[in-house]
Motif scaffolding. Sequence first.
Motif, PDB file in Angstrom:
ATOM      1  N   PRO A   8     -10.421  38.172  36.422  1.00 37.73           N
ATOM      2  CA  PRO A   8     -10.496  37.458  37.699  1.00 37.73           C
ATOM      3  C   PRO A   8      -9.188  36.734  37.987  1.00 37.73           C
ATOM      4  N   THR A   9      -8.829  36.712  39.235  1.00 32.78           N
ATOM      5  CA  THR A   9      -7.604  36.015  39.611  1.00 32.78           C
ATOM      6  C   THR A   9      -7.873  34.513  39.667  1.00 32.78           C
ATOM      7  N   THR A  10      -7.045  33.755  39.002  1.00 27.73           N
ATOM      8  CA  THR A  10      -7.219  32.296  39.067  1.00 27.73           C
ATOM      9  C   THR A  10      -6.506  31.765  40.320  1.00 27.73           C
ATOM     10  N   PRO A  11      -6.872  30.562  40.723  1.00 26.29           N
ATOM     11  CA  PRO A  11      -6.167  29.995  41.896  1.00 26.29           C
ATOM     12  C   PRO A  11      -4.802  29.400  41.548  1.00 26.29           C
ATOM     13  N   ASN A  12      -4.337  29.670  40.324  1.00 31.95           N
ATOM     14  CA  ASN A  12      -3.097  29.048  39.851  1.00 31.95           C
ATOM     15  C   ASN A  12      -1.875  29.826  40.324  1.00 31.95           C
TER      16      ASN A  12
END
Length: 348
Positions: A8-12
């Motif tokens: 999953p892509t993190t919001p970082n």
Amino acid sequence: STSPKTAPTTPNTQNELPPATASGSRMNATFVTLARNSDLWEISRSIRQVEDRFNRKFNYDWVFLNDDDFDDEFVKVTTSLVSGKTKYGKIPTEHWSFPDFIDQDKAAAVREEMKEKKIIYGDSISYRHMCRYESGFFFRHPLMLDYEWYWRVEPSIELFCDINYDTFKFMADNKKKYSFVLSLYEYVETIPTLWDAVKNFTATHPEHVVKDNSMGFLSDDNGESYNHCHFWSNFEIGNLDWLRSKAYVDYFESLDHSGGFFYERWGDAPVHSIAAALMLQKDEIHFFNDIAYYHVPFTHCPTGQQTRLDLKCHCNPKDNFDWNGYSCTSRFYEVNGMTKPEGYEKEQ
Ligand code: GDP
Ligand code: MN
């Protein structure tokens, strides 16, 4: 068949630079670092600490200087870490080579001798160019001419407390020209004739020695001999116009011509310190007790528990070097008639 899972892509993800939170105008000031490409990861550690503790609030520029070309990785990484503008300069060969008045054979013989005596950096040519460059040239680099104030940062340093005010503005408002956090005694083997060269300069140029100077910091016998006290120059916040003044440039040229950068191993720390002590008024030199700092092997951790708590310091006060017998900071307080910070006896 199952398709490979993707993490999953993190919001970082990359953000805009946070705005400088300190309001008001900025001084005409920059950080300055002399470094090699191989210093990248150690200077990155330093930058990150300077940013976290100070510069994210102010976004001052950062000038990097090198005797070689900086490579792409160095430029990319340091640009990403600094909140202000970054600038990269190559040092002209004339400022990083043997002047023609230096006898190469004599200089080589000294390096050999110092190697046998195991004097630190005693056999190094590049270290000597570095010390001479920091003593006499960095402030005249074209990229530095735009600025009035500098803060020198070296690789592998640490800052242990928050700095919640503009240190450059503090210097200007309080008429300070030079500052330090650590002071100590120089290895005498590296500067046996430095004081003779200084005396030669002050005899030729008595007009450059100010009246209310700090000779008492440098000498126990009114200038006859040097006690080897100096401000540690790997940290400096200072005024560039002072270094570019006729007084300082005459001083550097006089010392340079005596040959000690190559025939001995003069460091830029005693060279800057002696200049500050003799050519600035006493109260133009500032000790930053509140800037907690480490450069191997010494620590300056502020004296006074309340200061350390207020500034969210993470240094161990037991590591503080200031009141140790090898520090010259007590002497600085005495020469200036200043009261030592509360609690210093307990931290001796
Ligand atoms: P020390 O603190 O006296 O042990 O010396 P350092 O190795 O930290 O060097 C002092 C400063 O000069 C640091 O900022 C180094 O990155 C830089 N430096 C030292 N030697 C060279 C060199 O040959 N070339 C360049 N470009 N920078 C150097
Ligand atoms: Mn260093």
